[in-house]
Design a protein around this motif. Structure first.
Motif, mmCIF file in Angstrom:
data_model
loop_
_atom_site.group_PDB
_atom_site.id
_atom_site.type_symbol
_atom_site.label_atom_id
_atom_site.label_comp_id
_atom_site.label_asym_id
_atom_site.label_seq_id
_atom_site.Cartn_x
_atom_site.Cartn_y
_atom_site.Cartn_z
ATOM 1 N N VAL A 1 -8.924 0.662 -25.103
ATOM 2 C CA VAL A 1 -8.544 0.486 -26.511
ATOM 3 C C VAL A 1 -9.017 1.638 -27.397
ATOM 4 N N VAL A 2 -10.195 2.162 -27.112
ATOM 5 C CA VAL A 2 -10.823 3.141 -28.006
ATOM 6 C C VAL A 2 -9.932 4.345 -28.343
ATOM 7 N N PRO A 3 -9.201 4.944 -27.390
ATOM 8 C CA PRO A 3 -8.356 6.081 -27.772
ATOM 9 C C PRO A 3 -7.364 5.762 -28.894
ATOM 10 N N HIS A 4 -6.840 4.548 -28.916
ATOM 11 C CA HIS A 4 -5.902 4.150 -29.970
ATOM 12 C C HIS A 4 -6.626 4.033 -31.311
ATOM 13 N N MET A 5 -7.859 3.528 -31.285
ATOM 14 C CA MET A 5 -8.633 3.412 -32.512
ATOM 15 C C MET A 5 -9.075 4.789 -33.017
ATOM 16 N N ILE A 6 -9.445 5.669 -32.104
ATOM 17 C CA ILE A 6 -9.828 7.027 -32.507
ATOM 18 C C ILE A 6 -8.649 7.722 -33.180
ATOM 19 N N GLU A 7 -7.473 7.574 -32.600
ATOM 20 C CA GLU A 7 -6.273 8.187 -33.176
ATOM 21 C C GLU A 7 -5.988 7.643 -34.571
ATOM 22 N N ALA A 8 -6.228 6.344 -34.755
ATOM 23 C CA ALA A 8 -5.982 5.707 -36.058
ATOM 24 C C ALA A 8 -7.091 6.018 -37.055
ATOM 25 N N GLY A 9 -8.281 6.361 -36.554
ATOM 26 C CA GLY A 9 -9.408 6.654 -37.434
ATOM 27 C C GLY A 9 -10.174 5.441 -37.895
ATOM 28 N N HIS A 10 -9.915 4.301 -37.258
ATOM 29 C CA HIS A 10 -10.646 3.076 -37.615
ATOM 30 C C HIS A 10 -10.493 2.047 -36.506
ATOM 31 N N GLY A 11 -11.338 1.034 -36.541
ATOM 32 C CA GLY A 11 -11.246 -0.066 -35.587
ATOM 33 C C GLY A 11 -12.514 -0.890 -35.594
ATOM 34 N N LYS A 12 -12.400 -2.091 -35.082
ATOM 35 C CA LYS A 12 -13.541 -2.989 -34.953
ATOM 36 C C LYS A 12 -13.612 -3.479 -33.503
ATOM 37 N N ILE A 13 -14.764 -3.288 -32.870
ATOM 38 C CA ILE A 13 -15.006 -3.782 -31.523
ATOM 39 C C ILE A 13 -16.162 -4.764 -31.586
ATOM 40 N N ILE A 14 -15.925 -5.986 -31.126
ATOM 41 C CA ILE A 14 -16.957 -7.016 -31.118
ATOM 42 C C ILE A 14 -17.131 -7.490 -29.683
ATOM 43 N N ASN A 15 -18.334 -7.329 -29.162
ATOM 44 C CA ASN A 15 -18.653 -7.730 -27.797
ATOM 45 C C ASN A 15 -19.442 -9.036 -27.803
ATOM 46 N N THR A 16 -19.136 -9.903 -26.864
ATOM 47 C CA THR A 16 -19.840 -11.181 -26.779
ATOM 48 C C THR A 16 -21.006 -11.075 -25.811
ATOM 49 N N SER A 17 -22.208 -11.163 -26.357
ATOM 50 C CA SER A 17 -23.411 -11.235 -25.549
ATOM 51 C C SER A 17 -23.801 -12.707 -25.461
ATOM 52 N N SER A 18 -25.077 -13.010 -25.481
ATOM 53 C CA SER A 18 -25.571 -14.383 -25.404
ATOM 54 C C SER A 18 -27.073 -14.364 -25.643
ATOM 55 N N VAL A 19 -27.610 -15.496 -26.088
ATOM 56 C CA VAL A 19 -29.067 -15.579 -26.171
ATOM 57 C C VAL A 19 -29.695 -15.422 -24.785
ATOM 58 N N SER A 20 -28.932 -15.744 -23.740
ATOM 59 C CA SER A 20 -29.435 -15.546 -22.374
ATOM 60 C C SER A 20 -29.670 -14.067 -22.083
ATOM 61 N N GLY A 21 -28.886 -13.212 -22.707
ATOM 62 C CA GLY A 21 -29.048 -11.783 -22.526
ATOM 63 C C GLY A 21 -30.201 -11.214 -23.313
ATOM 64 N N VAL A 22 -30.684 -11.964 -24.292
ATOM 65 C CA VAL A 22 -31.809 -11.520 -25.110
ATOM 66 C C VAL A 22 -33.124 -12.060 -24.555
ATOM 67 N N TYR A 23 -33.123 -13.340 -24.190
ATOM 68 C CA TYR A 23 -34.358 -14.014 -23.784
ATOM 69 C C TYR A 23 -34.410 -14.378 -22.304
ATOM 70 N N GLY A 24 -33.285 -14.218 -21.588
ATOM 71 C CA GLY A 24 -33.226 -14.685 -20.212
ATOM 72 C C GLY A 24 -33.005 -16.185 -20.164
ATOM 73 N N ASN A 25 -32.601 -16.689 -18.995
ATOM 74 C CA ASN A 25 -32.402 -18.130 -18.846
ATOM 75 C C ASN A 25 -32.509 -18.500 -17.378
ATOM 76 N N PHE A 26 -33.186 -19.581 -17.109
ATOM 77 C CA PHE A 26 -33.412 -20.044 -15.738
ATOM 78 C C PHE A 26 -32.093 -20.183 -14.996
ATOM 79 N N GLY A 27 -32.009 -19.612 -13.815
ATOM 80 C CA GLY A 27 -30.826 -19.766 -12.977
ATOM 81 C C GLY A 27 -29.656 -18.896 -13.366
#
Length: 246
Positions: free
Chosen positions: A124-150
């Motif tokens: 996607v990024v090449p299209h946004m670079i060409e346009a000069g704008h864009g929003k990218i939102i990635n989904t993480s998780s609290v598990s990725g911040v603090y860890g989680n059993f299993g």
């Protein structure tokens, strides 16, 4: 309307948080591509959305497959001429403690949750670079911040997504592209609601607000980060977790 005239791709869009986001974005004026591996659910939800007058179109995609992702981007650009927003929401779990985890299950989660985010963003990024704008939102998780059993595999991918988010923020800010992440907590998706009531109650009791999040809670965070209201929010990880780890 906060997204009037915008074109948004939402991966994992046929269920749960992704579906809530598709609805929310369309209600705010966006043309939405509901990208999902589940063709049956995708077509069913697309038909229901059309009945409601929502501008939401389903495109099947396997985010772990670069050719599939390329076709998604090509179809979106052919149909709408641009891509303003990418929500990397697709994700899977395959939980087990470390000593019991099958290496194939470890790799499968990495392929979707981590490589999939890389594949979609790189396409996607090449299209946004060409346009000069864009929003990218990635989904993480609290598990990725603090860890989680299993959740060795899941937590690893969600921690890595934060690292990629901050790296891409450094790379693409000068190109006019905002890159941020959302870290949801326990959320009442259909999968969670199938759990025993006692387990759900235990999950809710661990949250400061004493309830699970709703998919709409996460979708509203996506909406803020996709809108012009967040134009000076960059490289940030927005926790939407009810204060679970305060």
């Amino acid at each position: 309307m906060r997204l009037k005239g915008k074109v948004a791709i939402i991966t994992g869009g046929a269920n749960g948080i992704g579906l809530a986001a598709c609805h929310r974005f369309s209600e705010e004026g966006a043309s939405v591509i509901m990208a999902d591996f589940d063709e049956v659910a995708g077509k069913e939800q697309e038909a229901l959305c059309k009945e409601k007058g929502l501008d939401i179109s389903f495109v099947q995609v396997n985010v772990a497959d670069r050719e599939s992702v390329a076709k998604l981007i090509e179809e979106t650009v052919a149909r709408h001429g641009k891509i303003d927003v990418l929500i990397n929401n697709a994700g899977i779990t395959n939980d087990a403690t470390l000593v019991k985890m099958d290496p194939a299950d470890f790799q499968r989660v990495l392929d979707v949750n981590l490589t999939g985010v890389f594949n979609c963003t790189q396409a996607v990024v090449p299209h946004m670079i060409e346009a000069g704008h864009g929003k990218i939102i990635n989904t993480s998780s609290v598990s990725g911040v603090y860890g989680n059993f299993g959740q060795t595999n899941y937590a690893a991918t969600k921690a890595a997504v934060i690292g990629m988010t901050k790296t891409w923020a450094k790379e693409f800010g000068r190109k006019g592209i905002n890159v941020n992440a959302v870290a949801p907590g326990f959320t009442a998706t259909a999968m969670v609601k199938k759990m025993p009531e006692k387990v759900i109650e235990q999950m809710a009791s661990a949250v400061s607000l004493q309830r699970l999040g709703e998919p709409e809670d996460i979708a509203n965070a996506y909406l803020f980060l996709a809108s012009d209201e967040s134009n000076y929010v960059h490289g940030h990880v927005l926790h939407v977790d009810g204060g679970i780890m305060m």
